[in-house]
Design an enzyme around this catalytic site. Structure first.
Site, PDB file in Angstrom:
ATOM      1  CB  ALA A  95       2.408  -0.428   6.685  1.00 25.12           C
ATOM      2  CE  LYS A  96      -1.644   6.555   5.769  1.00 25.76           C
ATOM      3  NZ  LYS A  96      -0.987   6.584   7.092  1.00 25.76           N
ATOM      4  NE  ARG A  97       4.843  -1.637   3.485  1.00 21.67           N
ATOM      5  CZ  ARG A  97       5.371  -0.730   4.309  1.00 21.67           C
ATOM      6  NH1 ARG A  97       4.795   0.429   4.491  1.00 21.67           N
ATOM      7  NH2 ARG A  97       6.502  -0.993   4.945  1.00 21.67           N
TER       8      ARG A  97
ATOM      9  CG  ASP B  99       1.512   8.214   5.713  1.00 19.45           C
ATOM     10  OD1 ASP B  99       0.795   9.105   6.214  1.00 19.45           O
ATOM     11  OD2 ASP B  99       1.621   7.084   6.205  1.00 19.45           O
TER      12      ASP B  99
END
Lengths: 274, 274
Positions: A95-97, B99
């Site tokens: 999710a690369k939050r 991303d």
């Protein structure tokens, strides 16, 4: 899931393969589009065919969010399906939050509690108080972006900060954060030679390595430089496995590609003394 | 929405206020919990009471994701409600995404197409090819994290990279990316004195400034250092407005707090010659 359980699964299955479930409706076999929920149907078939060959599944949330509510339902069904049928598999919400403290807590709840993932990927740019809320969850893992596998990694990550590349500063600084034992790191395989230096900084942590195969990384090199005494590697493949065929044999072909990688991994493991 | 339209709205409403719709079910008035969709009911009341005083709404996606499918439905209903009833209002998905290329495209579709937001916040750590897919959308805006308002901003963002702070490198480098005219930047108000230097690097871009009020920033200072010939500022307030009261008068109190900020903004604008 504890790290110990993950290591035990790797040894049992002779595999440290992670399969990326990045479902694009334009790429899946046409016959699945007739299904009520084509995304879940695709994932279920892939999982049924590959669960004995991998130790982790990693849905990238972007591919689900792009389809709105339907996408989120498919993501929820997918994680429930994995947790109910294969609870021994490590699950990663890619999710690369990352946000300010109270907001990161909400993200952590979303992925660790509401969706019951074992881990989530997190971006480091906002620093300590954006990551520690994730680290506070027991037996959950926070996979911090360090060195990514894309071209843009050279824009900032490899730039020198006080005489040391930014991604190394991220590795070093993050080790001082509370509950840092719950950290893993994303390290792109396209720079296998960097792995030796990375291991000097974080000898014990697990690394999630994307970019083997489609993005050009080499499995043997990654193992040579990146493995530690507890294996310490999860190697991800997404497109190379799930889109090995876009015909009715897609799940079979995904299993075949997974098997090829698993066998290479078993060979590497056989040469080590655990 | 074009930047020109946004500027025109600011002049018309004499406001550059952005209201953060960060709905926490533990903080909203108890009587709303009986509603079918308490999150949407709360947002609708806040929007109905404040839309004439602000030019932007900014839901932070974390607060919706934490409630799973229900949360995403509430987010969808909120953006549809704003777009149908107040199409002149600039909408920001505060998602802090980012991303590799094809995955960022999926995020861009999620927020610009599926949900029809005017803009989305994006993290810069993964560099050019993680941001350009967002920039490719016409009349949509990508709000890049530069200098955030939290303590963790000092972990990496203010560290020197080749003699210049990382956030300044982010500002400079991002200007060279394709369609960079679609960039805006997040710059925390807690460091108002930094705004003068930031304006030297990006004189023309809009800045989204969180941290006025609750996080300690001062509106006058932000305007003094951050304003440009096209105003160039969106000042966000979340908790200070939406949780001004947690009783039945919450919307009225939110309007009152918004009015106070709007009047301060009108005063600043009256002293400029547009």
């Amino acid at each position: 899931m504890t790290t110990k359980q993950l290591i035990s699964e790797i040894k049992k299955k002779q595999s440290f393969l992670c399969i990326g479930l990045d479902v694009d409706l334009n790429k899946i076999p046409k016959h699945l589009l007739k299904e009520d929920d084509p995304i879940f149907a695709f994932n279920k078939a892939i999982i049924d065919a590959t669960h004995h060959l991998c130790v982790a599944y990693k849905p990238n949330t972007a591919f689900y969010e792009a389809y709105g509510i339907k996408g989120w339902k498919a993501l929820e069904k997918t994680i429930v399906y994995i947790n109910e049928n294969h609870p021994e598999i490590f699950t990663i919400a890619d999710a690369k939050r990352g946000d300010i403290g109270n907001t990161s807590t909400m993200y952590a709840k979303a992925f660790f509690e509401d969706l019951s993932f074992d881990s989530v990927t997190v971006a480091p740019y906002m620093g300590k108080d954006s990551v520690e809320p994730f680290l506070a969850f027991k037996n959950k893992h926070t996979i911090l972006l360090a060195l990514t596998s894309n071209q843009g990694a050279f824009d900032f990550q490899t730039k020198e900060v006080h005489g040391k590349e930014l991604y190394k500063q991220v590795l070093e600084t993050s080790r001082t954060w509370e509950n840092s034992e719950n950290l893993m790191y994303v390290v792109g395989a396209t720079k296998a030679e960097y792995l030796a230096e990375i291991r000097d900084i974080i000898p014990d942590s697990f690394l999630l390595v994307p970019g083997v195969g489609a993005q050009g990384g080499n499995l043997q090199d990654v193992c040579k430089y990146g493995m530690n005494a507890n294996i310490g590697l999860l190697i991800n493949s997404s497109r190379g496995i799930i889109y090995a065929s876009n015909d009715e044999d897609f799940a079979l072909m995904a299993a075949q590609k997974s098997k090829e990688l698993q066998e290479q991994m078993a060979e590497v493991l056989s040469k080590q003394s655990w």
